[in-house]
Write an enzyme that holds these catalytic residues in place. Sequence first.
Site, PDB file in Angstrom:
ATOM      1  N   ARG A  23       1.048  -1.216  -0.085  1.00 48.39           N
ATOM      2  CA  ARG A  23      -0.023  -0.071   0.087  1.00 48.39           C
ATOM      3  C   ARG A  23       0.867   1.446  -0.158  1.00 48.39           C
ATOM      4  NH1 ARG A  23      -3.416  -1.256   4.387  1.00 48.39           N
ATOM      5  NH2 ARG A  23      -4.530  -2.321   2.835  1.00 48.39           N
ATOM      6  N   ASP A 103       4.731  -4.611   6.509  1.00 47.12           N
ATOM      7  CA  ASP A 103       3.465  -4.790   7.233  1.00 47.12           C
ATOM      8  C   ASP A 103       3.263  -6.364   7.568  1.00 47.12           C
ATOM      9  OD1 ASP A 103       0.581  -5.691   7.307  1.00 47.12           O
ATOM     10  OD2 ASP A 103       0.115  -3.518   7.015  1.00 47.12           O
TER      11      ASP A 103
END
EC number: 3.6.1.15
Length: 177
Positions: A23, A103
Site C-alpha cells: 500500500r 506490514d
Amino acid sequence: MRLPKEGDFITIQSYKHDGSLHRTWRDTMVLKTTENALIGVNDHTLVTENDGRRWVTREPAIVYFHKKYWFNIIAMIRETGVSYYCNLASPYILDPEALKYIDYDLDVKVFADGEKRLLDVDEYEQHKAQMNYPTDIDYILKENVKILVEWINENKGPFSSSYINIWYKRYLELKKR
C-alpha cells in the site's frame, strides 16, 4: 539523507515480508522528525492498494512511526472521538523515495470507547506459513503486541489525548500557511 522537516510532504510505502508493495500513501504531512521517530498527518490523502485500487482517507489521522518498535499507529480523529488502527510492522526506514516498512498483518484496533481488538490473526498465520516468517520475527511481533497493549492501557504517547491535541493543533496551524 536529510530528515524531512515540519510541513514537508512524504510518501509512505508498506511492503509485505516477501518484498511486494502492499500500500502507498501520497502526501503525508510531516509534523516532527527525530533520530528515531516520525509524526505526520494524513488528511484526504490518496492511498493506492497493491492491486491498483485507489481511495482517499476520510478524516484527519495522526501517524506515528518509530525505528525501535515493531508497530506504527494511526490515530483517526472523528466527531465521535479518536479511534486507533495499529499495524504490527517492522521499524521504518526513510530513503529519498519514501518512509518504508514491512506490514506483518496483525493489527490492533482501539475504538473511541476504549474497546480493543486484535485483528487479522488468521491472515498473519497464513502469511507466516506462505512467506516463511522466521521464528525470531514471530517472537518480536508477539512481544510488540504486548508493548502496544501496555501503551494503550497507560495512555502512553499517541494514546494520550494531550498528544493528539498538540499534534492536531499543530497540523491545523501548518495547514493555514
